[in-house]
Design an enzyme around this catalytic site. Sequence first.
Site, PDB file in Angstrom:
ATOM      1  CB  SER A  98      -1.522  27.485  17.353  1.00  0.00           C
ATOM      2  OG  SER A  98      -0.459  27.888  18.401  1.00  0.00           O
TER       3      SER A  98
ATOM      4  CG  HIS B  77      -4.168  26.929  20.430  1.00  0.00           C
ATOM      5  ND1 HIS B  77      -5.095  25.808  21.123  1.00  0.00           N
ATOM      6  CD2 HIS B  77      -3.439  25.985  20.353  1.00  0.00           C
ATOM      7  CE1 HIS B  77      -4.467  24.701  21.505  1.00  0.00           C
ATOM      8  NE2 HIS B  77      -2.992  25.099  21.291  1.00  0.00           N
TER       9      HIS B  77
ATOM     10  CG  ASP C 133       0.065  26.011  21.796  1.00  0.00           C
ATOM     11  OD1 ASP C 133      -0.027  25.268  22.105  1.00  0.00           O
ATOM     12  OD2 ASP C 133       0.444  26.875  20.476  1.00  0.00           O
TER      13      ASP C 133
ATOM     14  CG  MET D 103      -0.337  16.642  22.420  1.00  0.00           C
ATOM     15  SD  MET D 103      -0.407  18.634  21.682  1.00  0.00           S
ATOM     16  CE  MET D 103       0.432  18.872  20.662  1.00  0.00           C
TER      17      MET D 103
ATOM     18  CG  ASP E  65      -2.012  21.741  19.630  1.00  0.00           C
ATOM     19  OD1 ASP E  65      -1.993  22.418  18.512  1.00  0.00           O
ATOM     20  OD2 ASP E  65      -2.371  22.167  20.570  1.00  0.00           O
TER      21      ASP E  65
HETATM   22  C1  DX5 Z   1       2.129  22.157  19.527  1.00  0.00           C
HETATM   23  C2  DX5 Z   1       1.010  23.411  19.972  1.00  0.00           C
HETATM   24  C3  DX5 Z   1       0.244  23.473  19.069  1.00  0.00           C
HETATM   25  C4  DX5 Z   1       1.755  24.070  18.241  1.00  0.00           C
HETATM   26  C5  DX5 Z   1       0.668  24.025  16.322  1.00  0.00           C
HETATM   27  O1  DX5 Z   1       3.287  22.278  21.138  1.00  0.00           O
HETATM   28  O2  DX5 Z   1       0.602  22.814  21.515  1.00  0.00           O
HETATM   29  O3  DX5 Z   1      -0.931  24.383  19.243  1.00  0.00           O
HETATM   30  O4  DX5 Z   1       1.162  25.051  17.959  1.00  0.00           O
HETATM   31  O5  DX5 Z   1       1.443  24.286  16.102  1.00  0.00           O
HETATM   32  P1  DX5 Z   1       0.963  23.520  14.367  1.00  0.00           P
HETATM   33  O6  DX5 Z   1      -0.033  24.134  13.240  1.00  0.00           O
HETATM   34  O7  DX5 Z   1       2.788  24.474  13.352  1.00  0.00           O
HETATM   35  O8  DX5 Z   1       1.615  22.271  14.368  1.00  0.00           O
HETATM   36 ZN    ZN Z   2      -1.781  23.363  21.542  1.00  0.00          ZN
END
Ligand code: DX5
Ligand code: ZN
Length: 220
Positions: free
Chosen positions: A8, A33, A35, A137, A175
């Site tokens: 991400s 990815h 966001d 999530m 995620d």
């Molecule tokens: C959170 C995002 C994720 C985030 C994950 O709302 O959807 O994609 O970037 O980050 P990490 O891996 O650090 O939890």
């Molecule tokens: Zn995400």
Amino acid sequence: MAHLIAPSVLAADFLHLADALDIINSSEADWLHVDIMDGQFVPNISFGQIVMPFLKKGSTKPLDVHLMIEEPIRYIDEFIDLGAEVVTIHIEADRHLHRTIQHIKSKGVKAGVALNPHTSVDLLDDILEEVDLVLLMSVNPGYGGQKFIYQTIPKVKKLRAKAIERNLDFHIEIDGGVGLQNAGALLEAGADVLVAGSSVFKSEDPLLTIKRLKSISSPF
Ligand code: DX5
Ligand code: ZN
């Protein structure tokens, strides 16, 4: 089938975005990815259409765009035109999920539906045939670097059981808070795409971390 790793970019150092993308490009990562947060569906605002062309230009990996925005239909065409190859919207943010999923697929890209931690996978029963991907999530959306919610594991198992029972081959993407400490358990439970933000970009050697995430054996 080997599982996919989707670092991400939210966790990258944006002052050195090109370097971060070069690392991902030279890695075994499968997708990048992305966001997108609107400050409404989630409390945070990340980045949007202004940044997308730079990600598209700098990344050799397909852009896996996770829209954390209310009424995502308002922006879907724009993000596809800007180069999204996977477009995932939240079930909680769209009253007309079936129509929106059909629309995304009609544009020739993969359509995903994301579920917040409190949302049951049973709510997907009447749409599973239509989706290319389900994103679960494993933190409350809005921020990187949060703690993994373990209740995600039984959700993954339940969703994988539905896929097997109905002979469907949508991706199951996880995620939030994913890293080497829980990747094995997630793959074992039936996930096949792992998003990794902090665990990749905040690690000493992102390339090695991706390699390790990629080399964990996966039963599905
Ligand atoms: C959170 C995002 C994720 C985030 C994950 O709302 O959807 O994609 O970037 O980050 P990490 O891996 O650090 O939890
Ligand atoms: Zn995400």
